[in-house]
Design a protein around this motif. Structure first.
Motif, PDB file in Angstrom:
ATOM      1  N   ARG A 189      56.591  -2.878  16.279  1.00  0.00           N
ATOM      2  CA  ARG A 189      55.588  -2.001  17.430  1.00  0.00           C
ATOM      3  C   ARG A 189      54.702  -1.920  16.175  1.00  0.00           C
ATOM      4  O   ARG A 189      53.206  -1.733  16.345  1.00  0.00           O
ATOM      5  CB  ARG A 189      56.771  -1.003  17.548  1.00  0.00           C
ATOM      6  CG  ARG A 189      57.851  -0.373  18.672  1.00  0.00           C
ATOM      7  CD  ARG A 189      58.269   0.665  19.278  1.00  0.00           C
ATOM      8  NE  ARG A 189      59.043   0.520  20.667  1.00  0.00           N
ATOM      9  CZ  ARG A 189      59.893   0.632  20.423  1.00  0.00           C
ATOM     10  NH1 ARG A 189      59.729   2.069  19.764  1.00  0.00           N
ATOM     11  NH2 ARG A 189      60.667   0.870  22.123  1.00  0.00           N
ATOM     12  N   VAL A 228      44.764   6.566  20.051  1.00  0.00           N
ATOM     13  CA  VAL A 228      46.459   6.367  20.621  1.00  0.00           C
ATOM     14  C   VAL A 228      46.056   5.700  22.615  1.00  0.00           C
ATOM     15  O   VAL A 228      46.936   4.850  22.246  1.00  0.00           O
ATOM     16  CB  VAL A 228      47.243   7.906  20.606  1.00  0.00           C
ATOM     17  CG1 VAL A 228      48.340   7.767  21.057  1.00  0.00           C
ATOM     18  CG2 VAL A 228      47.422   8.042  19.096  1.00  0.00           C
ATOM     19  N   CYS A 240      48.144   2.679  23.794  1.00  0.00           N
ATOM     20  CA  CYS A 240      49.060   1.983  24.718  1.00  0.00           C
ATOM     21  C   CYS A 240      48.756   1.544  25.274  1.00  0.00           C
ATOM     22  O   CYS A 240      49.684   0.690  26.103  1.00  0.00           O
ATOM     23  CB  CYS A 240      49.701   3.381  25.225  1.00  0.00           C
ATOM     24  SG  CYS A 240      50.167   4.623  23.681  1.00  0.00           S
ATOM     25  N   THR A 280      49.580  -2.490  24.275  1.00  0.00           N
ATOM     26  CA  THR A 280      51.150  -2.106  24.074  1.00  0.00           C
ATOM     27  C   THR A 280      52.304  -2.190  24.662  1.00  0.00           C
ATOM     28  O   THR A 280      53.067  -2.228  25.164  1.00  0.00           O
ATOM     29  CB  THR A 280      51.318  -1.937  22.354  1.00  0.00           C
ATOM     30  OG1 THR A 280      51.118  -0.495  22.187  1.00  0.00           O
ATOM     31  CG2 THR A 280      49.991  -2.438  20.885  1.00  0.00           C
ATOM     32  N   ASP A 281      51.699  -1.156  25.789  1.00  0.00           N
ATOM     33  CA  ASP A 281      53.065  -0.379  26.904  1.00  0.00           C
ATOM     34  C   ASP A 281      53.776   0.381  25.947  1.00  0.00           C
ATOM     35  O   ASP A 281      55.170   0.465  26.441  1.00  0.00           O
ATOM     36  CB  ASP A 281      53.846  -1.899  27.456  1.00  0.00           C
ATOM     37  CG  ASP A 281      52.528  -2.242  28.422  1.00  0.00           C
ATOM     38  OD1 ASP A 281      52.538  -3.793  28.601  1.00  0.00           O
ATOM     39  OD2 ASP A 281      51.981  -1.960  28.680  1.00  0.00           O
ATOM     40  N   LEU A 282      53.307   0.747  24.652  1.00  0.00           N
ATOM     41  CA  LEU A 282      54.211   2.024  24.005  1.00  0.00           C
ATOM     42  C   LEU A 282      53.915   2.656  24.841  1.00  0.00           C
ATOM     43  O   LEU A 282      52.687   3.624  24.930  1.00  0.00           O
ATOM     44  CB  LEU A 282      53.999   2.211  22.402  1.00  0.00           C
ATOM     45  CG  LEU A 282      54.578   0.763  21.616  1.00  0.00           C
ATOM     46  CD1 LEU A 282      53.383   0.199  20.485  1.00  0.00           C
ATOM     47  CD2 LEU A 282      56.217   0.613  21.936  1.00  0.00           C
ATOM     48  N   PRO A 283      55.693   4.165  25.057  1.00  0.00           N
ATOM     49  CA  PRO A 283      54.991   5.979  25.775  1.00  0.00           C
ATOM     50  C   PRO A 283      54.199   5.739  24.738  1.00  0.00           C
ATOM     51  O   PRO A 283      53.890   6.388  23.216  1.00  0.00           O
ATOM     52  CB  PRO A 283      56.069   5.839  25.402  1.00  0.00           C
ATOM     53  CG  PRO A 283      57.131   4.589  26.075  1.00  0.00           C
ATOM     54  CD  PRO A 283      56.532   3.724  24.388  1.00  0.00           C
ATOM     55  N   LYS A 284      53.249   7.089  24.784  1.00  0.00           N
ATOM     56  CA  LYS A 284      52.863   7.368  24.146  1.00  0.00           C
ATOM     57  C   LYS A 284      52.842   8.205  22.870  1.00  0.00           C
ATOM     58  O   LYS A 284      52.325   8.322  21.754  1.00  0.00           O
ATOM     59  CB  LYS A 284      51.355   8.639  25.389  1.00  0.00           C
ATOM     60  CG  LYS A 284      50.487   9.559  23.966  1.00  0.00           C
ATOM     61  CD  LYS A 284      49.581  10.018  24.916  1.00  0.00           C
ATOM     62  CE  LYS A 284      48.681  10.718  24.204  1.00  0.00           C
ATOM     63  NZ  LYS A 284      47.685  11.896  25.545  1.00  0.00           N
ATOM     64  N   THR A 309      55.411   7.524  21.687  1.00  0.00           N
ATOM     65  CA  THR A 309      56.016   7.407  20.189  1.00  0.00           C
ATOM     66  C   THR A 309      54.994   6.133  19.279  1.00  0.00           C
ATOM     67  O   THR A 309      54.525   5.974  18.558  1.00  0.00           O
ATOM     68  CB  THR A 309      56.736   5.670  21.337  1.00  0.00           C
ATOM     69  OG1 THR A 309      57.429   6.256  21.747  1.00  0.00           O
ATOM     70  CG2 THR A 309      57.056   4.261  20.165  1.00  0.00           C
ATOM     71  N   ALA A 310      54.084   5.799  20.610  1.00  0.00           N
ATOM     72  CA  ALA A 310      52.689   5.036  19.725  1.00  0.00           C
ATOM     73  C   ALA A 310      52.020   6.583  19.059  1.00  0.00           C
ATOM     74  O   ALA A 310      51.443   6.174  17.303  1.00  0.00           O
ATOM     75  CB  ALA A 310      51.571   4.672  20.421  1.00  0.00           C
ATOM     76  N   TYR A 311      51.849   7.965  18.898  1.00  0.00           N
ATOM     77  CA  TYR A 311      51.456   8.623  18.331  1.00  0.00           C
ATOM     78  C   TYR A 311      52.415   8.887  17.216  1.00  0.00           C
ATOM     79  O   TYR A 311      51.678   8.540  16.147  1.00  0.00           O
ATOM     80  CB  TYR A 311      51.287  10.195  19.550  1.00  0.00           C
ATOM     81  CG  TYR A 311      50.354  11.296  18.166  1.00  0.00           C
ATOM     82  CD1 TYR A 311      49.332  11.459  17.847  1.00  0.00           C
ATOM     83  CD2 TYR A 311      51.659  12.145  17.390  1.00  0.00           C
ATOM     84  CE1 TYR A 311      48.624  11.844  17.670  1.00  0.00           C
ATOM     85  CE2 TYR A 311      51.371  13.295  16.692  1.00  0.00           C
ATOM     86  CZ  TYR A 311      49.866  13.024  16.940  1.00  0.00           C
ATOM     87  OH  TYR A 311      48.817  14.627  16.287  1.00  0.00           O
TER      88      TYR A 311
END
Length: 253
Positions: free
Chosen positions: A5, A21, A25, A28-32, A34-36
């Motif tokens: 990640r 951010v 997102c 990468t399709d990461l939840p916000k 998590t990305a933050y």
């Protein structure tokens, strides 16, 4: 998983030059949340910097580690004039795409300056199985064909869209043998495109250049001609960017 990640975030920011951010997102399709959190960890470690509120760039520490600049702006300084020349020569839109995480995105389009009618491919993400720019890259990036990454992605857009994994693998093998990818009414009826990667390995294998036009204009014979021209263009650009064979092998190691 955690390291992957972090690597994806650094890849997105490095390619875009400056990212939010929301950008991260989206690629990468990461939840916000998590990305933050991960972005803050990277800022704390000096791998990212925040030159403006809500925007992030590659940090000084990481720049010291990697001396080469492969950001979109740096690449376009070299690539854009060449694509513009090709667009005017062929009377069609030429585009640059690159792999961002697990997606391929068209990041720049050059259009003819000769007054001819042309089709604009649009910007943004493209499906791995139904667009020449994405298939060219996927042919050299086996990881993109993992079951997890392809799950739910083989959507049918037209009656010519490839929706079976084994058929897609055959198509990518044919692309590797031929040297360029084609998309003929697979994403949209009446539209065709041709694309090649800038190199077979390294950074160049994650970038593709291509051209698009109606199937009436891009006949089979014309697609061969454009494919051969794109191969020559990609070779010249790869040399101009300093991606000789030794450098390409080093980058892929």
């Amino acid at each position: 998983m955690h390291l992957e990640r972090l690597a994806l975030i650094l890849e997105v920011v490095g390619q875009k030059g400056r990212a939010t951010v929301a950008d991260i997102c989206g690629q990468t399709d990461l939840p916000k949340p998590t990305a933050y959190r991960l972005v803050q960890d990277l800022v704390f470690s000096g791998l990212l910097e925040a030159p403006a509120r809500g925007q992030f760039t590659i940090g000084t520490r990481l720049k010291r580690i990697a001396s080469s600049d492969y950001s979109d702006p740096a690449l376009l300084e070299v690539i854009e004039p060449v694509l513009s020349g090709a667009a005017s020569e062929f009377g069609a839109a030429f585009f640059l795409s690159r792999l961002r995480g697990h997606w391929v995105e068209i990041i720049h389009v050059a259009t003819p300056q000769t007054g001819v009618s042309y089709l604009h491919p649009g910007m943004g993400k493209r499906p791995i199985h139904a667009c020449s720019c994405a298939k060219a890259i996927a042919a050299l990036s086996p990881a993109l064909l993992s079951h997890d990454e392809l799950k739910g992605q083989l959507k049918r857009y037209t009656e010519r869209t490839i929706t079976n994994r084994k058929d897609l693998e055959k198509e990518l093998a044919a692309i590797r043998a031929k040297g360029y990818a084609e998309c003929v009414e697979e994403l949209e009826r009446g539209i065709s495109s041709v694309a090649v990667t800038l190199a077979k390995t390294g950074v160049g294998s994650t970038l593709s250049i291509g051209a698009t036009a109606s199937v009436r204009v891009f006949t089979p014979a014309m697609r061969i001609k454009v494919g051969q021209a794109l191969a020559e263009i990609s070779h010249g650009l790869s040399s101009a960017l300093g991606w000789d064979d030794a450098d390409a092998n080093r980058q892929s190691a």
